[in-house]
Design a protein around this motif. Structure first.
Motif, PDB file in Angstrom:
ATOM      1  N   GLN A 567      77.262  -3.645  65.895  1.00  0.00           N
ATOM      2  CA  GLN A 567      77.130  -3.656  64.448  1.00  0.00           C
ATOM      3  C   GLN A 567      77.314  -2.279  63.837  1.00  0.00           C
ATOM      4  O   GLN A 567      77.630  -2.144  62.661  1.00  0.00           O
ATOM      5  CB  GLN A 567      75.766  -4.233  64.034  1.00  0.00           C
ATOM      6  N   VAL A 610      81.988  -8.905  66.405  1.00  0.00           N
ATOM      7  CA  VAL A 610      80.823  -8.498  65.599  1.00  0.00           C
ATOM      8  C   VAL A 610      80.122  -9.710  65.043  1.00  0.00           C
ATOM      9  O   VAL A 610      78.907  -9.789  64.973  1.00  0.00           O
ATOM     10  CB  VAL A 610      81.294  -7.560  64.465  1.00  0.00           C
ATOM     11  N   VAL A 614      75.754 -11.063  64.890  1.00  0.00           N
ATOM     12  CA  VAL A 614      74.847 -11.265  63.765  1.00  0.00           C
ATOM     13  C   VAL A 614      74.442 -12.721  63.630  1.00  0.00           C
ATOM     14  O   VAL A 614      73.851 -13.104  62.647  1.00  0.00           O
ATOM     15  CB  VAL A 614      75.506 -10.766  62.465  1.00  0.00           C
TER      16      VAL A 614
END
Length: 797
Positions: A567, A610, A614
């Motif tokens: 991140q 990425v 998340v």
């Protein structure tokens, strides 16, 4: 009278005398009581008295003559039947009440009996070779009642042989063979004759053999009929075949005997008794010096009077070929010696050769075991020929550096004319072997120069063909191969061996191995490659990565810390300089791309995106799929609703049935551009959306202001609120599908049979138009014609 007839007449009178003697009764009969039977030892008939049954006296008949075997001479022919013999019984005492009966083989046909006297006559001419004896039965019966007066008695009539059959050679004519030069008395063959006369009686079947034709070469054994060699030294080469006539004579060869002949063809077989002999003692051949190898230069032949294997010979060179220039072989069909070249001839070095050749029989001489031989001399004269130029080497090897300038001399070829005249030579490059014309050659001195720059990495070797041609005779051409090796220089920088895709585990420890990197170089130095790796100067003090030399022309890229996070930064670029050990050294800068990925505890890469990092921890994949399906369904419902609001209803004022109208909806969707409206990451992380993504297929007239960020927990998402907000934005966004756009319809092209349907180009009004022609255009315009026709009728009413 001929002697043979006299002998036959004497034999006939002897036979008749013998029959007459045997048939005369010489003993009287003593009466006995009762009926007597004929015995097998006597030959006379049995006499039975003429008394009644009650007064019969037993009496024994004494035989007066023997008649159980009679003889008749064969082949006897005369005006009257021949008397064979007479039967007589003691009952025959002048009483006319008895008669003689004959039965058995030939009775009544061949032989006949006088019923009153018992005389037996031969009615036909007999042949002993057809049947030698006949068995008959005689009996005395009552002449009135035919009742037997005594039992039947059996006797034999034998046909007496005369010499009436000559000897015959059933298997003739004969063929035989015997080796030539055979010794006297050597058996050749045996013949056999047969005689149909009686071999027991007289000499009618006793044969004696003799030779009628074939002397003095052959003889025959008179008893065994074996033919033998009678002459010494019978040579097949003088005469190969003989005809022998053999005679067989019966009666032991005496006067009056019959004879038969046969022929025997005797062939002398060959033996190796003749040596080979050359037809000439000296052979002379003229051979051009340019005669190819293995080609024939001449023929020799040794004749042999023998045949077959005995006549076969082999040829060899026994003198005069110290240099091994020639070889001689044997033609198996013609038995000739073929002289061939084994090495090239050179008129300038040697102009004549003298050879001694030998012909040797394959089979040895029968007596000594030594094969026959003969020799001859062969003189060979070498004839001068115009030979092509000869290169000093059949192949040339030359080296040139790849950075050599144009017109650099690479090397020189040399050729000369071997003839005594010594013609000048011109040199050329065969352009079929140098299609790119990278080399040139001097036509006079044979120097090869460089015409174009070379690159060793493209072609390391160049093989060209150089031709040398005589000036005075352009047809004399020779060729040589020139192999040009391009020497390497250090003109290529090293580079990474491949495009590396490096991964870094964000949960890895300090010093973890990220990637092993190696390099390649197109150059090929003699001492081998050695590469030096280093980071670019601005990356020497970077806090993230370092490199370590593995001492095998490779390095290891290592991590300096363990705090990498996707991140924060997903990808890193690490420039590395690679330098070789050439002179001068060459170097290049290669960039290694390193991606930060999520790994398992074992260091296995699992995800490098990425977005995957998340994702909420508590949300499963099934839930995400269900949410995505709901969003797609809502968007589809929203799309259909907007189209219904924006499309005006179709109002039909006419009275026609609108159910016949077909309304077709085929608006094409946004295609791949619509996928921007279904970004799964937006649903999962609405806080990360700071703006909007405009459409790419059209340019919107209004700019839609981005919405304010939603305030939610860092780890939570209010899906219901997010969907309502997105629904409100879609309702008020003119750039979101479905949207209004101008639809352009193309005009009908020229060439239509209907022409233009527009009334703008006509000066007449609707009232002046006649629309009946619309019906002639076909079924597609029939409804239109009816509408206009109705309108006209309404106006008229």
């Amino acid at each position: 009278m001929p002697k043979r007839s006299e002998e036959m007449l004497m034999d006939l009178w002897m036979s008749l005398l013998l029959v007459w003697i045997t048939c005369v009764p010489c003993v009287s009969v003593t009466p006995i009581i009762g009926q007597s039977k004929s015995t097998q030892t006597g030959g006379s008939a049995v006499v039975a008295s003429g008394l009644g049954e009650g007064q019969r006296l037993l009496s024994r008949a004494k035989r007066g003559w023997v008649w159980n075997q009679m003889f008749v001479l064969e082949e006897f022919s005369g005006p009257d039947p021949i008397l064979v013999g007479r039967l007589h019984t003691d009952l025959d005492v002048g009483n006319k009440n008895i008669k003689y009966v004959l039965a058995g083989e030939g009775a009544g046909t061949i032989f006949a009996i006088n019923e009153l006297t018992g005389d037996i006559h031969a009615m036909k001419r007999l042949d002993r070779e057809e049947k030698a004896e006949y068995t008959l039965t005689a009996q005395v019966v009552n002449a009135d009642t035919d009742e037997p007066l005594e039992p039947p008695s059996e006797f034999i009539i034998k046909v007496q042989d005369i010499n009436d059959n000559p000897p015959q050679f059933i298997e003739g004519p004969y063929r035989a063979s015997v080796p030539e030069m055979s010794a006297v008395g050597t058996p050749v063959t045996r013949v056999t004759a047969t005689d149909a006369d009686d071999p027991v009686y007289g000499n009618s079947a006793k044969l004696v053999y003799s030779i009628l034709e074939g002397q003095p070469y052959f003889s025959v054994d008179p008893n065994s009929a074996t033919i033998k060699i009678a002459l010494h030294g019978m040579d097949r080469e003088m005469r190969e075949e003989y005809l022998v006539v053999i005679q067989a004579k019966d009666m032991g060869g005496h006067m009056g005997g019959l004879s038969g002949t046969t022929t025997v063809t005797v062939t002398l077989t060959d033996i190796n008794d003749n040596p080979p002999k050359f037809s000439k003692s000296l052979y002379e051949f003229v051979i051009p010096e340019d005669l190819p190898i293995e080609k024939m230069g001449g023929k020799v032949k040794a004749n042999d009077r023998d045949i077959g294997e005995n006549a076969k010979s082999t040829y060899s060179i026994i003198e005069g070929d110290e240099q091994g220039m020639f070889i001689i072989t044997t033609d198996s069909q013609t038995q000739e010696g073929i002289l061939r070249l084994k090495k090239p001839l050179d008129y300038e070095s040697k102009r004549a050769y003298t050879l001694k050749v030998e012909a040797t029989n394959i089979r040895s001489e029968p007596n000594s075991g030594v094969p026959f031989k003969d020799t001859a001399t062969v003189k060979i004269v070498v004839e001068d020929s115009d030979e092509p130029p000869v290169f000093s080497k059949p192949m040339y090897l030359m080296d040139v550096s790849e950075n050599a300038p144009i017109n650099t001399v690479i090397g020189t070829v040399n050729a000369r004319d071997p003839d005594s005249t010594g013609s000048l030579v011109r040199y050329f490059i065969d352009r079929h072997t140098d299609l790119e014309r990278q080399f040139n050659i001097d036509v006079d001195d044979g120097k090869i120069t460089l015409a174009k720059p070379l690159d060793r990495e493209t072609d390391m070797w160049h093989n060209i063909t150089v031709t040398a041609t005589e000036v005075r005779n352009h047809s004399q051409i020779s060729r040589a191969i020139v192999a040009i090796r391009v020497m390497d220089i250090n003109d290529n920088a090293p580079e990474f061996a491949t495009e590396y895709e490096a991964f870094l585990c964000e949960n890895g420890g300090r010093g973890q191995l990220i990637q092993t990197v190696s390099a390649v170089d197109k150059d090929d130095p003699i001492q081998g490659h050695y590469f030096d790796y280093r980071l670019v100067p601005e990356m020497l003090n970077n806090p993230n990565f370092t490199i370590k030399n593995n001492q095998d022309n490779s390095i290891s890229v290592l991590a300096k810390h363990d705090t990498f996070r996707r991140q924060i930064q997903e990808m890193y670029f690490l420039p590395i300089i690679v330098t070789d050990n050439g002179n001068p050294p060459m170097s290049s800068t290669n960039t290694l791309t390193i991606r930060v990925c999520g790994c398992s505890k074992d260091g296995v890469v699992q995800s490098c995106n990425v977005e995957a990092y998340v994702l909420p921890i508590g949300l499963s994949m099934g839930a995400l799929i269900a949410i995505l399906a709901c969003i797609i369904l809502l968007l589809v419902v929203l799309f259909v609703t907007l189209r219904r609001h924006k499309n005006e209803p179709l109002i039909i004022k006419d009275d026609e049935d609108v159910r016949e109208n077909i309304i077709r909806y085929d608006d094409e969707g946004g295609g791949e551009e619509d996928t921007e409206a279904f970004d799964i990451a937006t649903l999962q992380n609405p806080d990360g959306i700071n703006g909007y993504l405009p459409r790419k297929d059209i340019k919107p007239d209004l700019q839609f202001m981005p919405r304010a960020g939603q305030h939610s927990g860092p780890n939570g998402v209010d899906v219901d609120e997010f969907i309502n907000v997105r629904l409100h934005e879609a309702d008020n966004d003119p750039t979101a599908p479905p949207y209004d756009s101008i639809q352009i319809y193309g005009y009908e092209g020229r060439g239509s049979i209907a022409g233009s349907l527009s009334s703008l180009e006509t000066a007449s009004s609707d009232s002046d138009q006649n629309y009946d022609y619309l019906r002639e255009w076909g079924p597609r315009f029939r409804r239109l014609g009816e509408l206009y026709s109705v309108g006209e009728s309404d106006r008229e009413t």
